[in-house]
Write a protein that holds these residues in place. Structure first.
Motif, mmCIF file in Angstrom:
data_model
loop_
_atom_site.group_PDB
_atom_site.id
_atom_site.type_symbol
_atom_site.label_atom_id
_atom_site.label_comp_id
_atom_site.label_asym_id
_atom_site.label_seq_id
_atom_site.Cartn_x
_atom_site.Cartn_y
_atom_site.Cartn_z
ATOM 1 N N LYS A 153 0.845 -1.207 0.000
ATOM 2 C CA LYS A 153 0.000 0.000 0.000
ATOM 3 C C LYS A 153 0.875 1.251 0.000
ATOM 4 N N ALA A 154 1.963 1.206 0.777
ATOM 5 C CA ALA A 154 2.853 2.372 0.837
ATOM 6 C C ALA A 154 3.565 2.575 -0.504
ATOM 7 N N PHE A 155 4.042 1.469 -1.094
ATOM 8 C CA PHE A 155 4.737 1.591 -2.390
ATOM 9 C C PHE A 155 3.795 2.173 -3.455
ATOM 10 N N ASN A 156 2.499 1.833 -3.348
ATOM 11 C CA ASN A 156 1.543 2.277 -4.378
ATOM 12 C C ASN A 156 0.960 3.663 -4.097
ATOM 13 N N ASN A 157 1.295 4.234 -2.961
ATOM 14 C CA ASN A 157 0.706 5.537 -2.616
ATOM 15 C C ASN A 157 1.611 6.667 -3.139
ATOM 16 N N LYS A 158 1.055 7.471 -4.035
ATOM 17 C CA LYS A 158 1.869 8.504 -4.711
ATOM 18 C C LYS A 158 2.343 9.603 -3.756
ATOM 19 N N LYS A 159 1.669 9.758 -2.630
ATOM 20 C CA LYS A 159 2.085 10.811 -1.687
ATOM 21 C C LYS A 159 3.283 10.390 -0.840
ATOM 22 N N ILE A 160 3.558 9.073 -0.825
ATOM 23 C CA ILE A 160 4.647 8.582 0.041
ATOM 24 C C ILE A 160 5.934 8.415 -0.754
ATOM 25 N N GLU A 161 6.993 9.018 -0.227
ATOM 26 C CA GLU A 161 8.330 8.789 -0.807
ATOM 27 C C GLU A 161 9.210 8.177 0.279
ATOM 28 N N ILE A 162 9.797 7.039 -0.046
ATOM 29 C CA ILE A 162 10.621 6.365 0.970
ATOM 30 C C ILE A 162 12.076 6.796 0.808
ATOM 31 N N ILE A 163 12.660 7.207 1.900
ATOM 32 C CA ILE A 163 14.093 7.558 1.897
ATOM 33 C C ILE A 163 14.803 6.425 2.632
ATOM 34 N N TRP A 164 15.550 5.626 1.860
ATOM 35 C CA TRP A 164 16.171 4.396 2.398
ATOM 36 C C TRP A 164 17.526 4.683 3.048
ATOM 37 N N ASP A 165 17.958 3.761 3.864
ATOM 38 C CA ASP A 165 19.320 3.737 4.434
ATOM 39 C C ASP A 165 19.695 5.027 5.147
ATOM 40 N N THR A 166 18.696 5.660 5.721
ATOM 41 C CA THR A 166 18.933 7.019 6.222
ATOM 42 C C THR A 166 18.444 7.177 7.669
ATOM 43 N N VAL A 167 19.243 7.896 8.446
ATOM 44 C CA VAL A 167 18.840 8.187 9.835
ATOM 45 C C VAL A 167 18.747 9.704 10.033
ATOM 46 N N VAL A 168 17.937 10.081 11.020
ATOM 47 C CA VAL A 168 17.825 11.501 11.374
ATOM 48 C C VAL A 168 18.958 11.825 12.335
ATOM 49 N N GLN A 169 19.711 12.873 12.006
ATOM 50 C CA GLN A 169 20.798 13.269 12.925
ATOM 51 C C GLN A 169 20.374 14.388 13.843
ATOM 52 N N GLU A 170 19.522 15.280 13.322
ATOM 53 C CA GLU A 170 19.109 16.421 14.140
ATOM 54 C C GLU A 170 17.787 16.973 13.633
ATOM 55 N N ILE A 171 17.001 17.500 14.553
ATOM 56 C CA ILE A 171 15.732 18.155 14.211
ATOM 57 C C ILE A 171 15.918 19.635 14.501
ATOM 58 N N GLU A 172 15.695 20.475 13.445
ATOM 59 C CA GLU A 172 15.969 21.902 13.594
ATOM 60 C C GLU A 172 14.704 22.735 13.410
ATOM 61 N N GLY A 173 14.728 23.961 13.912
ATOM 62 C CA GLY A 173 13.623 24.896 13.721
ATOM 63 C C GLY A 173 13.861 26.140 14.529
ATOM 64 N N ASP A 174 12.800 26.985 14.622
ATOM 65 C CA ASP A 174 12.894 28.135 15.533
ATOM 66 C C ASP A 174 11.824 27.942 16.609
ATOM 67 N N SER A 175 10.655 28.596 16.449
ATOM 68 C CA SER A 175 9.600 28.303 17.429
ATOM 69 C C SER A 175 8.896 26.990 17.074
ATOM 70 N N ILE A 176 8.953 26.601 15.814
ATOM 71 C CA ILE A 176 8.423 25.303 15.369
ATOM 72 C C ILE A 176 9.476 24.590 14.514
ATOM 73 N N ILE A 177 9.220 23.325 14.267
ATOM 74 C CA ILE A 177 10.164 22.514 13.504
ATOM 75 C C ILE A 177 10.190 22.960 12.029
ATOM 76 N N LYS A 178 11.398 22.938 11.441
ATOM 77 C CA LYS A 178 11.537 23.402 10.045
ATOM 78 C C LYS A 178 12.300 22.399 9.177
ATOM 79 N N ASN A 179 13.267 21.712 9.769
ATOM 80 C CA ASN A 179 14.240 20.992 8.951
ATOM 81 C C ASN A 179 14.772 19.749 9.666
#
Ligand code: NAP
Length: 317
Positions: free
Chosen positions: A193-219
């Motif tokens: 279902k995820a592979f067939n859903n056009k709104k979903i893009e899978i980013i493989w082999d990847t980890v989050v290193q940091e969550i950035e923003g100011d008053s809210i999350i941005k990047n």
């Protein structure tokens, strides 16, 4: 069972009111055991925030976790199980009985069934704590609607991450599913279902290193492990589904646990201590579903009843 009632306040105390605890209560109370569920929060457990359940037998149409547990709760109450909204602080054996201390009261019971469930594992990266509630969420059902026409990331590759990524496509214009490997752990049906859903893009082999923003999350700062490459991803929200941690605080020093902290039980859901049973997501097992939680709960209640009957002469008068 009347003689049991004179001896102690409850025959069976169930700690935790999710599907496992509710099923245990239905079986114990229906078996004429005086039964209580202790629940510190809302009765229902983790499934309460699952918007769509499509694999619980008997519900042909997709239904909500809330609907299923409301039915279970009413059934437990119908059989005269009590539900006490107090947090259990400690449980100690006294002979064959168990003494349960909550914030307000002390209870005595013959058998205890731990149905304390599990909670979401954190990513433990910089920014996660700071932006929790400001773009970082562990509950798509609770917060998904805030991201209408926005861009969100879901972290993880298990059933929860993929199911919730699919759920988020109802609101968001784009959903990145970020997974640390090149294969999803989720069951095949929802992967497709995820592979067939056009709104979903899978980013493989990847980890989050940091969550950035100011008053809210941005990047998000991402690191691709195969290419050893760091990139930025602009997003409005991040939903973290990287597994669960058992709620074992009450029993950590008492019961046998597996290396991840899940309670080890035998086939009858008995732990290593006589009269202590466990069921649901808090136990070591291969499949964590509502259907296996209720199965565990029923088995634990049945076994608790048998155990009490076998030991009835050894309880204090
Ligand atoms: P899970 O199955 O343990 O999956 C956790 C995912 O997060 C895995 O893909 C894992 O990657 C990844 N992960 C773990 N630590 C990470 C980290 N530090 N950084 C990045 N990624 C990390 O957990 P879950 O999806 O929450 O499911 C929990 C249990 O509930 C499972 O037994 C599941 O089957 C069940 N469940 C069932 C349903 C359903 O049937 N409808 C729905 C939800 C959950 P790896 O794959 O590389 O280990």
């Amino acid at each position: 069972m009347d003689s049991l009632r004179k001896e102690t306040r409850y025959d069976v105390a169930i700690i935790g009111g999710g599907p496992a605890g509710l099923a245990a209560a239905i079986y114990a109370a229906r078996g004429a055991m005086s039964t209580v569920i202790f629940e510190k929060g809302l009765v229902g457990g983790q499934i309460l925030v699952t918007a769509e359940v499509e694999n619980y037998p008997g519900f042909e149409e997709t239904t909500s976790g809330y609907f299923i547990v409301e039915k279970m709760k009413n059934q437990a109450l119908k059989f005269k199980s009590e539900i006490i909204q107090e947090e259990v602080r400690a449980i100690s054996p006294e002979g064959l009985c168990k003494i349960i201390e909550t914030n307000n009261n002390i209870y005595r019971t013959k058998a205890v069934i731990f149905c304390t469930g599990a909670h979401p594992r954190k990513l433990l990266v910089p920014g996660e704590k700071r932006f929790t509630g400001k773009g970082v969420s562990y509950c798509a059902t609770c917060d998904g609607a805030l991201y209408r026409n926005k861009t969100v990331a879901v972290i993880g590759g298990g059933d929860s991450a993929v199911e919730e990524a699919l759920f988020l496509t109802k609101f968001a214009q784009k959903v990145y599913l970020i997974h640390r490997r090149d294969k999803l752990r989720a069951v095949h049906a929802i992967q497709q279902k995820a592979f067939n859903n056009k709104k979903i893009e899978i980013i493989w082999d990847t980890v989050v290193q940091e969550i950035e923003g100011d008053s809210i999350i941005k990047n998000l700062i991402l690191f691709n492990k195969k290419e050893s490459k760091t990139t930025n991803l602009a997003i409005d929200g991040i939903f973290i589904y990287v597994g669960i941690i058992p709620n074992n605080d009450l029993v950590e020093s008492k019961l046998d646990l597996d290396p991840q902290g899940f309670i080890i039980t035998d086939d009858s859901r008995h732990t290593n201590i006589p009269g202590f049973f466990a069921a649901g997501d808090v136990i070591h097992k291969v499949l964590r579903q509502v259907v296996t939680a209720v199965s565990d709960g029923a088995t634990a209640a049945f076994s608790a009843e048998k155990w009490i009957e076998e030991n009835i002469d050894n309880f204090p008068q």
